[in-house]
Design a protein around this motif. Structure first.
Motif, PDB file in Angstrom:
ATOM      1  N   GLU A  31       0.837  -1.199   0.000  1.00  0.00           N
ATOM      2  CA  GLU A  31       0.000   0.000   0.000  1.00  0.00           C
ATOM      3  C   GLU A  31       0.872   1.249   0.000  1.00  0.00           C
ATOM      4  O   GLU A  31       0.609   2.212  -0.735  1.00  0.00           O
ATOM      5  CB  GLU A  31      -0.914   0.001   1.224  1.00  0.00           C
ATOM      6  N   ALA A  32       1.926   1.237   0.816  1.00  0.00           N
ATOM      7  CA  ALA A  32       2.819   2.397   0.900  1.00  0.00           C
ATOM      8  C   ALA A  32       3.485   2.680  -0.437  1.00  0.00           C
ATOM      9  O   ALA A  32       3.668   3.841  -0.832  1.00  0.00           O
ATOM     10  CB  ALA A  32       3.864   2.167   1.983  1.00  0.00           C
ATOM     11  N   TYR A  33       3.832   1.625  -1.170  1.00  0.00           N
ATOM     12  CA  TYR A  33       4.518   1.800  -2.444  1.00  0.00           C
ATOM     13  C   TYR A  33       3.575   2.173  -3.590  1.00  0.00           C
ATOM     14  O   TYR A  33       4.025   2.326  -4.728  1.00  0.00           O
ATOM     15  CB  TYR A  33       5.331   0.554  -2.800  1.00  0.00           C
ATOM     16  N   ASP A  78       6.682   5.187   6.425  1.00  0.00           N
ATOM     17  CA  ASP A  78       6.361   6.202   7.434  1.00  0.00           C
ATOM     18  C   ASP A  78       5.236   7.139   7.005  1.00  0.00           C
ATOM     19  O   ASP A  78       4.597   7.764   7.859  1.00  0.00           O
ATOM     20  CB  ASP A  78       7.597   7.059   7.735  1.00  0.00           C
ATOM     21  N   GLN A  79       5.011   7.259   5.719  1.00  0.00           N
ATOM     22  CA  GLN A  79       3.956   8.166   5.243  1.00  0.00           C
ATOM     23  C   GLN A  79       2.565   7.682   5.639  1.00  0.00           C
ATOM     24  O   GLN A  79       1.629   8.487   5.734  1.00  0.00           O
ATOM     25  CB  GLN A  79       4.041   8.304   3.718  1.00  0.00           C
ATOM     26  N   LEU A  80       2.424   6.366   5.881  1.00  0.00           N
ATOM     27  CA  LEU A  80       1.110   5.800   6.197  1.00  0.00           C
ATOM     28  C   LEU A  80       1.022   5.198   7.591  1.00  0.00           C
ATOM     29  O   LEU A  80      -0.064   5.136   8.175  1.00  0.00           O
ATOM     30  CB  LEU A  80       0.743   4.717   5.165  1.00  0.00           C
ATOM     31  N   TYR A  81       2.146   4.729   8.124  1.00  0.00           N
ATOM     32  CA  TYR A  81       2.126   4.003   9.400  1.00  0.00           C
ATOM     33  C   TYR A  81       3.212   4.530  10.329  1.00  0.00           C
ATOM     34  O   TYR A  81       4.188   5.134   9.884  1.00  0.00           O
ATOM     35  CB  TYR A  81       2.330   2.495   9.170  1.00  0.00           C
ATOM     36  N   SER A  82       3.027   4.257  11.631  1.00  0.00           N
ATOM     37  CA  SER A  82       3.986   4.756  12.624  1.00  0.00           C
ATOM     38  C   SER A  82       4.347   3.682  13.647  1.00  0.00           C
ATOM     39  O   SER A  82       4.624   3.990  14.809  1.00  0.00           O
ATOM     40  CB  SER A  82       3.405   5.976  13.353  1.00  0.00           C
ATOM     41  N   ASP A  83       4.354   2.426  13.209  1.00  0.00           N
ATOM     42  CA  ASP A  83       4.586   1.319  14.145  1.00  0.00           C
ATOM     43  C   ASP A  83       5.901   0.603  13.872  1.00  0.00           C
ATOM     44  O   ASP A  83       6.019  -0.605  14.006  1.00  0.00           O
ATOM     45  CB  ASP A  83       3.435   0.320  14.100  1.00  0.00           C
TER      46      ASP A  83
END
Length: 250
Positions: A183-185, A201-206
């Motif tokens: 999804e990020a790509y 990092d643009q979509l998630y922070s875990d």
């Protein structure tokens, strides 16, 4: 040429190794991943080091080296473990293409082709932490002083010392749940995307940080190639014994 790998009933470990770079900084005729190190290419050392920790490896390879790599995989009898994906014009494109062959519900690592000395324990820990929290990356503490260098030009501020304890060097393999990194790509490329974590990092922070070893070098210059020869011929245990002898003699 690309073929989707079939899912299995349990969580599988995939690994993408982008191998389409030109290796300009090495100053050699061949791309750096195809330079010989101890009788084998750096890429082969990397693949052999990562195979015990993964179920499938996907190599992002340029058309110029496709047949050569395909033949090597056949000779090594690893066609059931390694497949090829066409490299793009950039590393970002190469990874995005390779991710199309990875099924959802799996863990996928992305690893530099010229990092053949990743620690076994660190690789396994990255996959374990990614499975637990969503993503994981090996990092190294800084041992030297660090300064912030602002943009040059009229009115530019002087450089400033910063607290190195708050910074880490980022290494590979960087490991993610497959559907998340895919999804990020899907995002358009940005100059701030310096590695796979920066895309994620643009979509998630875990993202979990896993302490790395100093041996996990990226071989991009002649000096690093020289150090790699030493690492290849001297085991970690031998290096530790030598260090202890040096310390005790002082």
């Amino acid at each position: 040429m690309e073929q989707v790998i079939k899912e299995s009933d349990h969580t599988k470990r995939y690994l993408i190794i982008p191998s389409g770079g030109s290796g300009v900084r090495m100053g050699a005729e061949l791309p750096k991943q195809y330079i010989k190190l101890g009788g084998k290419t750096i890429l082969q050392h990397t693949v052999e080091a990562m195979l015990p920790h993964t179920d499938f490896i996907i190599l992002g390879v340029s058309y110029d080296y496709w047949v050569v790599i395909e033949d090597a995989i056949q000779r090594m009898r690893l066609a059931d473990r390694i497949q090829l994906s066409v490299a793009g014009k950039t590393r970002f494109d190469t990874v995005r293409k390779a991710l199309r062959t990875v099924p959802d519900g799996t863990l996928v690592g992305i690893h530099d082709a010229v990092r053949p000395f990743a620690s076994k324990a660190v690789v396994d820990k990255c996959y374990e932490e990614a499975q637990r929290v969503g993503a994981a990356v090996p990092v190294l503490q800084l041992s030297e002083s660090l300064r912030y260098h602002p943009d040059e030009g009229a009115g530019a501020q002087p450089s400033q010392a910063v607290d190195r304890s708050r910074y880490r060097l980022v290494r590979t393999p960087q490991v993610f749940w497959s559907e998340r990194i895919k999804e990020a790509y899907q995002q358009p490329y940005q100059e701030s995307f310096t590695d796979d974590c920066s895309v994620y990092d643009q979509l998630y922070s875990d993202l979990a940080l896993v302490p790395d070893t100093t041996e996990n070098i990226k071989i991009t210059t002649p000096d690093q190639l020289y150090w790699a020869e030493h690492l290849l011929t001297t085991s970690r245990q031998e290096r530790l014994r030598l260090t202890q002898r040096l310390l005790s003699s002082r």
